[in-house]
Each structure stands twice: as C-alpha cells, then as structure tokens.
Design an enzyme around this catalytic site. Sequence first.
Site, short mmCIF file in Angstrom:
data_model
loop_
_atom_site.label_atom_id
_atom_site.label_comp_id
_atom_site.label_asym_id
_atom_site.label_seq_id
_atom_site.Cartn_x
_atom_site.Cartn_y
_atom_site.Cartn_z
N ASP A 21 -16.71 -1.08 -111.47
CA ASP A 21 -17.01 0.30 -111.90
C ASP A 21 -16.58 1.29 -110.82
O ASP A 21 -15.83 2.23 -111.07
CB ASP A 21 -18.52 0.47 -112.15
CG ASP A 21 -19.09 -0.62 -113.02
OD1 ASP A 21 -18.88 -0.57 -114.24
OD2 ASP A 21 -19.74 -1.54 -112.48
N GLU A 270 -12.04 -6.19 -114.23
CA GLU A 270 -11.12 -5.21 -114.80
C GLU A 270 -10.06 -4.76 -113.80
O GLU A 270 -8.86 -4.88 -114.04
CB GLU A 270 -11.94 -3.99 -115.27
CG GLU A 270 -11.10 -2.81 -115.67
CD GLU A 270 -11.87 -1.73 -116.43
OE1 GLU A 270 -12.97 -2.01 -116.95
OE2 GLU A 270 -11.35 -0.61 -116.52
C1 TRH Z 1 -12.10 -9.18 -103.11
C2 TRH Z 1 -11.93 -7.71 -102.92
C3 TRH Z 1 -12.01 -6.85 -104.01
N1 TRH Z 1 -11.83 -5.51 -103.84
C4 TRH Z 1 -11.91 -4.59 -104.97
C5 TRH Z 1 -10.78 -4.65 -105.96
C6 TRH Z 1 -11.44 -4.03 -107.18
O1 TRH Z 1 -11.36 -2.62 -107.09
C7 TRH Z 1 -12.90 -4.47 -107.06
C8 TRH Z 1 -13.24 -5.62 -107.98
O2 TRH Z 1 -13.34 -5.16 -109.28
P1 TRH Z 1 -12.95 -6.04 -110.56
O3 TRH Z 1 -11.70 -6.71 -110.27
O4 TRH Z 1 -13.01 -5.16 -111.74
O5 TRH Z 1 -14.06 -7.18 -110.63
P2 TRH Z 1 -15.66 -7.10 -110.58
O6 TRH Z 1 -16.15 -8.35 -111.14
O7 TRH Z 1 -16.10 -6.80 -109.20
O8 TRH Z 1 -16.05 -5.90 -111.51
C9 TRH Z 1 -16.47 -6.11 -112.85
O9 TRH Z 1 -17.76 -5.56 -112.91
C10 TRH Z 1 -18.35 -5.59 -114.19
C11 TRH Z 1 -19.69 -4.93 -114.14
C12 TRH Z 1 -17.47 -4.89 -115.20
O10 TRH Z 1 -18.04 -5.00 -116.45
C13 TRH Z 1 -16.13 -5.53 -115.20
O11 TRH Z 1 -15.29 -4.88 -116.10
C14 TRH Z 1 -15.54 -5.47 -113.82
O12 TRH Z 1 -15.26 -4.14 -113.53
O13 TRH Z 1 -13.09 -4.86 -105.70
C15 TRH Z 1 -11.57 -5.00 -102.56
O14 TRH Z 1 -11.39 -3.79 -102.41
N2 TRH Z 1 -11.52 -5.85 -101.50
C16 TRH Z 1 -11.69 -7.18 -101.62
O15 TRH Z 1 -11.62 -7.92 -100.61
#
Ligand code: TRH
Length: 379
Positions: A21, A270
């Site tokens: 989010d 996402e």
């Molecule tokens: C591993 C890692 C991720 N990230 C960031 C990349 C992305 O912006 C974020 C991870 O987000 P996502 O890939 O979407 O996975 P998520 O599982 O963290 O988020 C999810 O949360 C749920 C509540 C929602 O319903 C989903 O749609 C989805 O948004 O973290 C970093 O900045 N550094 C890191 O080392």
Amino acid sequence: MHAAAPFSCDIFCRVIDNYGDIGVCWRLARQLVDEYQWAVRLLVDDLQSLAKLVPTVDPTLAQQRIAGLVIWQWEQAPSATPAQMVVEAFACDPPVTYLQRMAQQTPPPAWVNLEYLSAETWVEDCHGLVSRHPQLGLEKVFVFPGFSPRTGGLLREKGLLAAASAFNLSPAAADQFWTTQGLTLRAQAPRLFFFTYASPHIPALLDAWLSHGQALEILLPPTPATPQVEAWLAAHPNQTLLRVHPLPFLPQAEFDRLLWASDLLFVRGEDSLVRAQWAAKPMIWHIYPQAEQAHLPKLAAFYSHYSQGLTASALAAQTALNQAWCDTNRAVDFAPLWANWRQHLPEIQSHALSWRAELSQQPDLATVLVSQAYKKWGQ
Ligand SMILES: Cc1cn([C@H]2C[C@H](O)[C@@H](COP(=O)(O)OP(=O)(O)O[C@H]3O[C@@H](C)[C@H](O)[C@@H](O)[C@H]3O)O2)c(=O)[nH]c1=O
C-alpha cells in the site's frame, strides 16, 4: 510576474498489511513531484512502514518534507486545506472533516479512488466509474490500475526502462551491485531473488531446487518465509548447491536494482510484481493469498494477459509452477515443475522482454491520473 503555483495533490494511504500500500503511494507521490512538479502531500497512518522504504523518514514527526514532497501523519488531515486533486488509495476513507472541506471548495477537488491492481476483466468495466457521496454530493472517480489500455495502466517512471536496459547491458553492473551488498556470488549460479509470503510449500520448493542438481544463489530479503528457509537449511547442513544470502530490507530506491541484478524473480503482492515486469526477468508471482483460494482465479486472470506470445508448452511450464506455488490446498512435488520451467527459461526470458515492450506502449498510471486531474480543472 509570479510563476503559476504548482498543481496540488493530497494522497491518503492507510497501511493495511505489508509494504504494498505504502510502496505504491510513495512511488506515485515521487513521480508526480519529479515528472510533473506537482505539490504533493502524502497523508499516512503508519510512518514506521514508510520509514522502511524511505529511511530518511522520521516516524515521530507530525509533518516533514522529504524528496520534494510533504508527509503528514494521518491525524493531521482534519487541519489540511484540500488539494486540487485528492487520491484516496485503496478505499482508505479520508476523515469526514477533510471531505466536508472538499465539499466547501469551488470547484471541489478532483477526487480519485485508486484501486488495487487486478488483471480480471471486470476491472475494465469499472475503471473510470463515478460515485457520488450521498451527503456531500462530491464525485469520486474509480481508477483501476491494470494490464490493458482500458484500465489505468501501471506505475512506470519516465527513465525506468532505459535505466533497466542500461544496467542489464553493462556486464559489471550486477556484480558491482552484489559487491556493494557485501556479497560474492558464484559466477555460474543463477541469482534467484526470493520475495514471498510464508508458505507450506517452501520445504518442497527447496527440495526441488536441490534435486535439480544445479547451483543457485538465493537472495533472501526479510519476509515471513525466512524462518522456514532457515529451518530447511538447518535440516540440510551438508548441501552446497543452494547458497542462501539474507539481505537487509533495502530502501525502495534500491529495489529495482535488486531485481535487475538477479536472474530469476520470485515476487509477491502488487508493487514487486509490477517492478518484476519492468525488470523483464523470468518471474513467479506469489499473489496475496485469500480465503478459500480466491486468489487463484486472479492469478489465472494475470496469465490471460501475460500469456500473449508464449508458446503453449512454455505457458504450461510457467503457469503450472506458478499455480502450484500459490495453491496451498494440495501437496506439490515441485521437482518436475521446476525442471520444466528451467528448461523453458530461454523462451520465458525473451518473452519477458517482449511483454515489457508491449506493456510499455500503454499510458502509465501517473499519466492517467494527471490527465484526470487536468480534465477536471480544465487545464
Ligand atoms: C524486499 C523489499 C521490498 N521493498 C518494497 C518494494 C515494494 O514497494 C514493497 C512490497 O510491496 P508488494 O510487492 O506489493 O508486496 P507486499 O506483500 O509487501 O504488499 C501487499 O500488501 C497487501 C496488503 C496488498 O493487498 C497487496 O496488494 C500488496 O500490496 O516493498 C523495498 O523497498 N525493499 C526491499 O528490500
């Protein structure tokens, strides 16, 4: 003569779970500032999560300015004068006092509900629908990100694809990146980025990687899956094929390079799914799990898009592995699925590049939102 004031935008974000989010909201906010010079204020209910992505954020401050945009704690919202555009992320319900102020403005702000990403076809029918607030009369437009031109598209910064291509064309870039992370990786072993939720399948997947007999360098960011991976490693003390490298949670600004420097991507949720497509690497998606396996049709809907241009056998290899990974109702022997996927990797890799090229023909999400705002304000 004074320069015209920049167009203003408030983005509301409640952190429900994980980082998606706030990850999406931060990216959007940055893009509106960097590419459109908008005056953006991000109102967030959980600055601790934002601080993971943006370490310069101080979670104790009610208001702060970082990277050209203003960040407010959610509780400050009632004192805010509404901006020209209000983005409500994921139906997060801005405070009613703020909505009342919106209704008092002439004209009222362009109000958008930015929805979660979905590949399902109904999204095309709902993208752009307007709902009217029953008491305040305000109109809210629903913007659905998506994979077809009849949706709001995906977040894609202007220089992103050129930067990704330049990184991948440079023979030294990936190794340099891993060196800066303090890692020396075996040259012949594919680098597999493993960003997932916890899953009952993890031991079976690791068993399959081991039995496949080819070395793998596994890059493991902090996730709920980490203890499962550690338990598997403890139970296999003498194996040397799989090397697991725990990574710290990196700032979001580094996240793309993490993907570009890897060969195979396991992503989730996402935002990382979208970034994996822009990275154009073979990928397996851990879709956010829902009760009664409601996520499986959503996964299939994604493949109805991503399948375009893949041969039947490569598509079968891709979807069989991905569906098995996301279907937690059955025990899976991943060995044949993994071997088949690996066999199809040359085609899957070239498909990832052509899919990226095709997807990049669509307007990106920020462009869609900006044109929505300018339409309302007659600019
Ligand atoms: C591993 C890692 C991720 N990230 C960031 C990349 C992305 O912006 C974020 C991870 O987000 P996502 O890939 O979407 O996975 P998520 O599982 O963290 O988020 C999810 O949360 C749920 C509540 C929602 O319903 C989903 O749609 C989805 O948004 O973290 C970093 O900045 N550094 C890191 O080392």
